[in-house]
Design a protein around this motif. Structure first.
Motif, short mmCIF file in Angstrom:
data_model
loop_
_atom_site.label_atom_id
_atom_site.label_comp_id
_atom_site.label_asym_id
_atom_site.label_seq_id
_atom_site.Cartn_x
_atom_site.Cartn_y
_atom_site.Cartn_z
N LEU A 132 64.68 24.99 75.54
CA LEU A 132 66.01 24.67 75.45
C LEU A 132 66.88 25.18 76.70
CD1 LEU A 132 66.76 25.64 71.43
CD2 LEU A 132 66.86 23.18 72.54
N ARG A 133 66.48 26.20 77.37
CA ARG A 133 67.23 26.90 78.25
C ARG A 133 67.12 25.76 79.55
NH1 ARG A 133 65.84 29.75 82.73
NH2 ARG A 133 67.19 31.03 83.82
N ARG A 134 65.69 25.15 79.68
CA ARG A 134 65.52 24.44 80.75
C ARG A 134 66.11 23.14 80.51
NH1 ARG A 134 61.02 26.27 83.37
NH2 ARG A 134 60.16 28.40 82.02
N LEU A 135 66.62 22.62 79.39
CA LEU A 135 67.41 21.37 79.33
C LEU A 135 68.47 21.70 79.56
CD1 LEU A 135 65.91 20.18 75.53
CD2 LEU A 135 65.71 19.21 77.84
N LEU A 136 69.30 22.72 79.40
CA LEU A 136 70.65 22.96 79.85
C LEU A 136 70.63 23.15 81.31
CD1 LEU A 136 71.48 25.67 77.27
CD2 LEU A 136 72.49 23.24 77.42
N LEU A 137 69.61 23.59 82.06
CA LEU A 137 69.59 23.52 83.54
C LEU A 137 69.37 22.26 83.94
CD1 LEU A 137 67.68 26.79 84.21
CD2 LEU A 137 69.99 26.66 84.37
N LEU A 155 64.96 22.92 91.74
CA LEU A 155 64.38 22.45 90.38
C LEU A 155 63.72 23.56 89.79
CD1 LEU A 155 63.08 18.76 90.75
CD2 LEU A 155 65.43 19.53 89.80
N GLY A 156 63.29 24.78 90.65
CA GLY A 156 62.85 25.98 90.13
C GLY A 156 63.40 26.29 88.88
N ARG A 191 50.11 13.04 93.64
CA ARG A 191 50.42 13.30 95.14
C ARG A 191 51.89 13.03 95.17
NH1 ARG A 191 50.27 15.26 100.23
NH2 ARG A 191 50.61 13.84 101.90
N ALA A 192 52.58 12.40 94.55
CA ALA A 192 54.04 12.08 94.53
C ALA A 192 54.71 13.35 93.83
CB ALA A 192 54.42 10.84 93.72
N ALA A 193 54.29 13.78 92.93
CA ALA A 193 54.62 15.03 92.25
C ALA A 193 54.54 16.23 93.21
CB ALA A 193 54.13 15.24 91.24
N GLU A 194 53.70 16.40 94.01
CA GLU A 194 53.53 17.52 94.83
C GLU A 194 54.42 17.38 96.10
OE1 GLU A 194 48.62 18.31 94.07
OE2 GLU A 194 49.61 17.09 95.81
N LEU A 195 54.67 16.05 96.58
CA LEU A 195 55.49 15.95 97.71
C LEU A 195 57.14 16.10 97.04
CD1 LEU A 195 54.23 12.73 99.33
CD2 LEU A 195 54.42 15.25 100.52
N TYR A 196 57.08 15.79 95.95
CA TYR A 196 58.55 15.90 95.41
C TYR A 196 58.91 17.53 95.01
CZ TYR A 196 62.80 14.56 92.45
OH TYR A 196 63.92 14.22 92.04
N TRP A 197 58.02 18.25 94.42
CA TRP A 197 58.10 19.69 94.47
C TRP A 197 58.49 20.44 95.87
CZ3 TRP A 197 59.80 22.23 90.36
CH2 TRP A 197 59.64 23.70 90.46
N GLU A 198 57.46 20.06 96.78
CA GLU A 198 57.69 20.77 97.96
C GLU A 198 59.08 20.28 98.60
OE1 GLU A 198 57.82 21.69 101.97
OE2 GLU A 198 57.91 19.61 101.54
N ALA A 199 59.92 19.55 98.32
CA ALA A 199 60.90 19.05 98.95
C ALA A 199 62.14 19.72 97.93
CB ALA A 199 61.40 17.53 99.02
#
Length: 206
Positions: A97-102, A34-35, A21-29
């Motif tokens: 690796l690309r995601r880690l750089l971002l 972070l996409g 639930r916390a992760a869903e709220l965090y992603w919604e915000a």
């Protein structure tokens, strides 16, 4: 959360079983921010849920359900975690690796006397009911107990609603970092750093 009218309470830490639930709220915000690093959502939300540091959360609860969330950094740990190995395992080596750089672009280190906050996430049905104010008050209490003089957060230019909320909650913009060369990559081209002073009187009574 429509139809609920009970009092909203605030606690430190995540309730047992509330990580998803916390992760869903965090992603919604923060999914827009972070996409580029964590998309698609059906992979991002489980990844966030699996790597939350529950003791770096302040939660707002209604009828026992998390309706708001704020995270902060302390002692080198933030609300959202996940090692480089975990990212590579979840997304594969090349894409990982690309995601880690971002993700590295989002790293923020606290300055002397600062508590860095990861932002506020509130259930859309609960906005306008003072949940953000309750969360900030509790984060300020944490900051005061740690001897911090101010709370710091960063907000992207494509999220004016969040900036307006932070301003209402006592934050002031102190610096704008413009990164137009990252707009195509990350979807935003500027980050505003905001500060809110912390008073010693904001420590909670035991």
């Amino acid at each position: 959360m429509r139809g609920h009218s009970g009092p909203v309470t605030v606690q430190r830490g995540l309730p047992a079983g509330a990580a998803r639930r916390a992760a869903e709220l965090y992603w919604e915000a923060f999914g827009r921010k972070l996409g580029p690093a964590l998309n698609p959502p059906d992979k991002a939300v489980p990844f966030i849920a699996a790597h939350l540091n529950a003791d770096r959360a302040v939660c707002a609860l209604l009828d026992g359900q998390v309706v708001g969330l704020a995270g902060y950094q302390h002692g080198g740990r933030a609300l959202t975690g996940g090692s480089a190995r975990a990212v590579l395992r979840a997304y594969g080596h090349l894409r990982g690796l690309r995601r880690l750089l971002l993700l590295a672009l989002f790293e923020r280190r606290p300055g002397p006397g600062q508590l860095v906050m990861d932002g506020i996430a509130v259930d859309p049905d609960m906005r306008g009911r003072g949940v953000g104010s309750l969360l900030i008050a509790e984060v300020a209490a944490v900051a005061a107990e740690q001897g911090c003089r101010e709370i710091r957060l960063d907000v992207i230019d494509t999220n004016p609603r969040a900036r307006a909320l932070y301003e209402r909650l006592g934050f002031t913009a102190v610096r704008i970092e413009r990164t137009p060369y990252l707009r195509r990559l990350l979807g935003f081209g500027a980050v505003t750093t905001m500060h809110r002073p912390v008073a010693t009187g904001e420590v909670r009574e035991p």
